[in-house]
Design a protein around this motif. Structure first.
Motif, PDB file in Angstrom:
ATOM      1  N   PRO A  65       0.847  -1.200   0.000  1.00 40.00           N
ATOM      2  CA  PRO A  65       0.000   0.000   0.000  1.00 40.00           C
ATOM      3  C   PRO A  65       0.876   1.241   0.000  1.00 40.00           C
ATOM      4  O   PRO A  65       2.065   1.168   0.309  1.00 40.00           O
ATOM      5  N   PRO A  66       0.324   2.397  -0.326  1.00 40.59           N
ATOM      6  CA  PRO A  66       1.120   3.624  -0.245  1.00 40.59           C
ATOM      7  C   PRO A  66       1.542   3.888   1.196  1.00 40.59           C
ATOM      8  O   PRO A  66       0.802   3.567   2.126  1.00 40.59           O
ATOM      9  N   ALA A  67       2.728   4.444   1.374  1.00 44.38           N
ATOM     10  CA  ALA A  67       3.211   4.783   2.715  1.00 44.38           C
ATOM     11  C   ALA A  67       2.311   5.857   3.314  1.00 44.38           C
ATOM     12  O   ALA A  67       1.707   6.648   2.598  1.00 44.38           O
ATOM     13  N   GLY A  68       2.227   5.868   4.633  1.00 47.24           N
ATOM     14  CA  GLY A  68       1.411   6.862   5.323  1.00 47.24           C
ATOM     15  C   GLY A  68       2.003   8.253   5.195  1.00 47.24           C
ATOM     16  O   GLY A  68       3.046   8.463   4.558  1.00 47.24           O
ATOM     17  N   VAL A  69       1.359   9.227   5.816  1.00 42.05           N
ATOM     18  CA  VAL A  69       1.797  10.621   5.716  1.00 42.05           C
ATOM     19  C   VAL A  69       3.194  10.819   6.295  1.00 42.05           C
ATOM     20  O   VAL A  69       3.924  11.714   5.877  1.00 42.05           O
ATOM     21  N   ASP A  70       3.581   9.969   7.248  1.00 42.97           N
ATOM     22  CA  ASP A  70       4.916  10.085   7.832  1.00 42.97           C
ATOM     23  C   ASP A  70       5.966   9.343   7.001  1.00 42.97           C
ATOM     24  O   ASP A  70       7.133   9.308   7.357  1.00 42.97           O
ATOM     25  N   GLY A  71       5.543   8.731   5.889  1.00 41.08           N
ATOM     26  CA  GLY A  71       6.470   8.028   5.007  1.00 41.08           C
ATOM     27  C   GLY A  71       6.843   6.642   5.478  1.00 41.08           C
ATOM     28  O   GLY A  71       7.686   5.987   4.873  1.00 41.08           O
ATOM     29  N   ILE A  72       6.241   6.157   6.574  1.00 41.22           N
ATOM     30  CA  ILE A  72       6.547   4.818   7.070  1.00 41.22           C
ATOM     31  C   ILE A  72       5.556   3.839   6.465  1.00 41.22           C
ATOM     32  O   ILE A  72       4.354   4.061   6.486  1.00 41.22           O
ATOM     33  N   GLY A  73       6.067   2.756   5.911  1.00 38.50           N
ATOM     34  CA  GLY A  73       5.179   1.753   5.360  1.00 38.50           C
ATOM     35  C   GLY A  73       5.943   0.670   4.624  1.00 38.50           C
ATOM     36  O   GLY A  73       7.153   0.760   4.439  1.00 38.50           O
ATOM     37  N   PRO A  74       5.229  -0.376   4.216  1.00 41.68           N
ATOM     38  CA  PRO A  74       5.873  -1.478   3.500  1.00 41.68           C
ATOM     39  C   PRO A  74       6.232  -1.093   2.072  1.00 41.68           C
ATOM     40  O   PRO A  74       5.508  -0.361   1.418  1.00 41.68           O
ATOM     41  N   THR A  75       7.376  -1.584   1.621  1.00 41.10           N
ATOM     42  CA  THR A  75       7.815  -1.389   0.238  1.00 41.10           C
ATOM     43  C   THR A  75       8.428  -2.697  -0.254  1.00 41.10           C
ATOM     44  O   THR A  75       8.678  -3.611   0.524  1.00 41.10           O
ATOM     45  N   ASP A  76       8.689  -2.769  -1.520  1.00 44.18           N
ATOM     46  CA  ASP A  76       9.343  -3.934  -2.125  1.00 44.18           C
ATOM     47  C   ASP A  76       8.649  -5.239  -1.770  1.00 44.18           C
ATOM     48  O   ASP A  76       9.281  -6.216  -1.385  1.00 44.18           O
ATOM     49  N   CYS A  77       7.314  -5.268  -1.881  1.00 44.48           N
ATOM     50  CA  CYS A  77       6.562  -6.490  -1.598  1.00 44.48           C
ATOM     51  C   CYS A  77       6.829  -7.513  -2.698  1.00 44.48           C
ATOM     52  O   CYS A  77       6.693  -7.207  -3.881  1.00 44.48           O
ATOM     53  N   LYS A  78       7.228  -8.693  -2.304  1.00 50.77           N
ATOM     54  CA  LYS A  78       7.492  -9.772  -3.251  1.00 50.77           C
ATOM     55  C   LYS A  78       6.685 -10.997  -2.828  1.00 50.77           C
ATOM     56  O   LYS A  78       6.654 -11.349  -1.665  1.00 50.77           O
ATOM     57  N   PHE A  79       6.037 -11.626  -3.789  1.00 49.47           N
ATOM     58  CA  PHE A  79       5.205 -12.785  -3.520  1.00 49.47           C
ATOM     59  C   PHE A  79       5.399 -13.721  -4.698  1.00 49.47           C
ATOM     60  O   PHE A  79       4.936 -13.456  -5.798  1.00 49.47           O
ATOM     61  N   SER A  80       6.146 -14.806  -4.495  1.00 56.22           N
ATOM     62  CA  SER A  80       6.558 -15.611  -5.640  1.00 56.22           C
ATOM     63  C   SER A  80       5.992 -17.022  -5.676  1.00 56.22           C
ATOM     64  O   SER A  80       6.066 -17.673  -6.708  1.00 56.22           O
ATOM     65  N   ALA A  81       5.429 -17.515  -4.575  1.00 56.61           N
ATOM     66  CA  ALA A  81       4.927 -18.890  -4.592  1.00 56.61           C
ATOM     67  C   ALA A  81       3.827 -19.053  -3.555  1.00 56.61           C
ATOM     68  O   ALA A  81       3.863 -18.412  -2.507  1.00 56.61           O
ATOM     69  N   PHE A  82       2.849 -19.903  -3.860  1.00 56.79           N
ATOM     70  CA  PHE A  82       1.792 -20.227  -2.913  1.00 56.79           C
ATOM     71  C   PHE A  82       1.187 -21.552  -3.319  1.00 56.79           C
ATOM     72  O   PHE A  82       0.880 -21.768  -4.485  1.00 56.79           O
ATOM     73  N   SER A  83       1.030 -22.446  -2.344  1.00 55.86           N
ATOM     74  CA  SER A  83       0.370 -23.723  -2.584  1.00 55.86           C
ATOM     75  C   SER A  83      -0.219 -24.200  -1.270  1.00 55.86           C
ATOM     76  O   SER A  83       0.475 -24.260  -0.259  1.00 55.86           O
ATOM     77  N   TYR A  84      -1.514 -24.493  -1.289  1.00 59.60           N
ATOM     78  CA  TYR A  84      -2.182 -25.050  -0.118  1.00 59.60           C
ATOM     79  C   TYR A  84      -3.001 -26.241  -0.564  1.00 59.60           C
ATOM     80  O   TYR A  84      -3.903 -26.111  -1.380  1.00 59.60           O
ATOM     81  N   GLN A  85      -2.652 -27.411  -0.056  1.00 58.54           N
ATOM     82  CA  GLN A  85      -3.438 -28.608  -0.321  1.00 58.54           C
ATOM     83  C   GLN A  85      -4.548 -28.625   0.711  1.00 58.54           C
ATOM     84  O   GLN A  85      -4.282 -28.591   1.922  1.00 58.54           O
ATOM     85  N   ILE A  86      -5.789 -28.638   0.270  1.00 59.53           N
ATOM     86  CA  ILE A  86      -6.916 -28.561   1.184  1.00 59.53           C
ATOM     87  C   ILE A  86      -6.822 -29.698   2.189  1.00 59.53           C
ATOM     88  O   ILE A  86      -6.741 -30.867   1.832  1.00 59.53           O
ATOM     89  N   GLY A  87      -6.766 -29.313   3.469  1.00 62.47           N
ATOM     90  CA  GLY A  87      -6.585 -30.278   4.549  1.00 62.47           C
ATOM     91  C   GLY A  87      -5.142 -30.707   4.738  1.00 62.47           C
ATOM     92  O   GLY A  87      -4.848 -31.591   5.528  1.00 62.47           O
ATOM     93  N   GLY A  88      -4.216 -30.089   4.022  1.00 61.19           N
ATOM     94  CA  GLY A  88      -2.814 -30.493   4.077  1.00 61.19           C
ATOM     95  C   GLY A  88      -1.883 -29.308   4.262  1.00 61.19           C
ATOM     96  O   GLY A  88      -2.242 -28.305   4.879  1.00 61.19           O
ATOM     97  N   PRO A  89      -0.672 -29.398   3.704  1.00 62.20           N
ATOM     98  CA  PRO A  89       0.348 -28.378   3.949  1.00 62.20           C
ATOM     99  C   PRO A  89       0.122 -27.080   3.168  1.00 62.20           C
ATOM    100  O   PRO A  89      -0.525 -27.063   2.134  1.00 62.20           O
ATOM    101  N   LEU A  90       0.680 -26.012   3.721  1.00 63.47           N
ATOM    102  CA  LEU A  90       0.692 -24.695   3.099  1.00 63.47           C
ATOM    103  C   LEU A  90       2.139 -24.307   2.870  1.00 63.47           C
ATOM    104  O   LEU A  90       2.969 -24.442   3.769  1.00 63.47           O
ATOM    105  N   THR A  91       2.478 -23.847   1.682  1.00 62.43           N
ATOM    106  CA  THR A  91       3.806 -23.298   1.413  1.00 62.43           C
ATOM    107  C   THR A  91       3.634 -21.997   0.654  1.00 62.43           C
ATOM    108  O   THR A  91       2.741 -21.860  -0.180  1.00 62.43           O
ATOM    109  N   PHE A  92       4.465 -21.025   0.971  1.00 65.91           N
ATOM    110  CA  PHE A  92       4.486 -19.779   0.201  1.00 65.91           C
ATOM    111  C   PHE A  92       5.816 -19.078   0.420  1.00 65.91           C
ATOM    112  O   PHE A  92       6.536 -19.369   1.371  1.00 65.91           O
ATOM    113  N   SER A  93       6.161 -18.183  -0.487  1.00 70.47           N
ATOM    114  CA  SER A  93       7.358 -17.365  -0.363  1.00 70.47           C
ATOM    115  C   SER A  93       6.951 -15.914  -0.549  1.00 70.47           C
ATOM    116  O   SER A  93       6.327 -15.570  -1.553  1.00 70.47           O
ATOM    117  N   ALA A  94       7.290 -15.080   0.421  1.00 74.91           N
ATOM    118  CA  ALA A  94       6.948 -13.673   0.360  1.00 74.91           C
ATOM    119  C   ALA A  94       7.979 -12.889   1.167  1.00 74.91           C
ATOM    120  O   ALA A  94       8.595 -13.427   2.074  1.00 74.91           O
TER     121      ALA A  94
END
Length: 160
Positions: A57-86
């Motif tokens: 999201p855009p940084a707040g008025v004070d300039g503090i906030g998240p940047t460089d968001c990376k999301f490269s993998a996601f897999s959830y087997q229903i009722g099983g394991p969850l894996t993701f990279s972020a």
């Protein structure tokens, strides 16, 4: 989602360390997995958490906030394991303050940027993982209400 218990940087078991978050998705191809292209939201409980699907999201008025968001993998087997990279950074005035990296099948790393004195929690067999009961998408509720409306109309038609 919630992970409980992890090994710290100094090889100490931390049984009460908890990492959590939420994700939303739908198994659109009915293969029993929710993949990267089938999720609509992923938020990990951290300071200033971005939704990795939507992006930073855009940084707040004070300039503090998240940047460089990376999301490269996601897999959830229903009722099983969850894996993701972020990963993402928290910045102020353009300068990185903290960096967060998530690889739940291995570890979660959080540290002050460029200082190297952060910490990594590694997951092992003793780490537990829990997916709370799923919350249906709004479209599911819409279809349910539509179906109930049709049943109600059919019942009235049969009476009348």
């Amino acid at each position: 989602m919630e992970y409980l218990g992890a090994w710290g940087d100094v090889a100490v078991w931390h049984p009460n360390v908890t990492f959590g978050g939420t994700f939303r998705g739908e198994d659109t191809n009915s293969d029993g997995f929710i993949m990267l292209d089938e999720i609509s939201s992923l938020i990990v409980d951290t300071p200033f958490p971005p939704d990795f699907v939507v992006g930073c999201p855009p940084a707040g008025v004070d300039g503090i906030g998240p940047t460089d968001c990376k999301f490269s993998a996601f897999s959830y087997q229903i009722g099983g394991p969850l894996t993701f990279s972020a990963a993402y950074q928290i910045t102020t005035g353009g300068y990185p303050l903290y960096e967060y990296s998530f690889w739940p099948e291995h570890s979660i790393t959080m540290y002050p940027a460029n200082l190297g004195d952060g910490y990594t929690y590694s997951f092992v067999d003793a780490t537990t993982f829990d997916i709370s009961s799923a919350v249906p998408e709004p479209s599911t509720y819409a279809m349910l209400l539509g179906g109930l409306g049709l049943i109600s109309c059919a019942a009235r038609w049969r009476k009348g």
